[in-house]
Design a protein around this motif. Structure first.
Motif: not given
Length: 220
Positions: A17-33
């Motif tokens: 779950x830690x890795x999953x949260x980091x990956x999902x947050x990173x993907x979300x930030x990338x999509x927003x940018x």
């Protein structure tokens, strides 16, 4: 089958779950940018491009050098001499028309009154050719003559609704006031509301000659 895949995927995500949260947050930030960059580029490429002759329109700027203590800075200013437009048309080949514009009070709201209705709206002053040079369609009125008379004014559809409701706005009297002075105008045209991607955001347009007489009026 699909249910089993979802269960396995959920178990793997929960186990890491830690890795999953980091990956999902990173993907979300990338999509927003990416979305922000896309919107910025789209705005830059479409700004003022709705005009029918956008490829032939140019805005004159004054580059004024300002001497400071440690450096020389070039100040780009959109305020140009009144005579510049006519001189360019007369002396520069390829320039067929020039229109002067100025926002009222450098962007401040002006007071408009018709009967009991009083509103504050942004407007500008422009030469008579404004609605022929720029693509701001008139719902009512003639683009060639709407600003020809000294006491004429063109208002947007939203302002017409505010002031006159369902009544016909053409020929209606309108009092316009700013900076402690005012004058009576007659509505000679109703323009479609300016689009978002426009350098001109206005609810009324009055003749530029009135702007000149306002700034050159005799002092007390």
């Amino acid at each position: 089958m699909l249910r089993n895949y979802l269960i396995v995927a959920w178990r793997n995500l929960w186990r890491n779950r830690v890795y999953a949260v980091v990956s999902v947050c990173g993907l979300a930030v990338a999509l927003v940018v990416v979305l922000i960059v896309f919107l910025f580029v789209r705005a830059e490429l479409t700004w003022d491009r709705f005009h029918a002759n956008a490829e032939c329109l140019y805005q004159a700027y004054l580059i004024r050098p300002e001497i400071h203590q440690f450096s020389e800075l070039n100040e780009h200013c959109s305020f140009t001499p009144n005579a510049l437009g006519s001189e360019l048309v007369a002396n520069v080949p390829g320039i067929h028309r020039a229109v002067r514009t100025s926002f009222a009070d450098h962007g401040a709201m002006a007071l408009l009154r018709s009967g009991d209705q009083v509103v504050q709206e942004q407007g500008l002053y422009a030469d008579p050719g404004f609605f022929e040079l720029f693509t701001f369609p008139l719902i009512q009125g003639d683009p060639a003559t709407a600003l020809a008379a000294p006491g004429s004014v063109v208002i947007t559809r939203r302002l017409a609704t505010k002031l006159f409701g369902p009544a016909d706005p053409l020929g209606q009297a309108l009092f316009l006031s700013h900076q402690g002075t005012g004058a009576d105008f007659t509505v000679t045209g109703v323009a479609a509301d300016p689009p978002y991607a426009s350098n001109f955001d206005f609810d009324w347009v009055a003749p530029f000659n009135h702007y000149q007489s306002y700034w050159h009026r005799p002092g007390p």
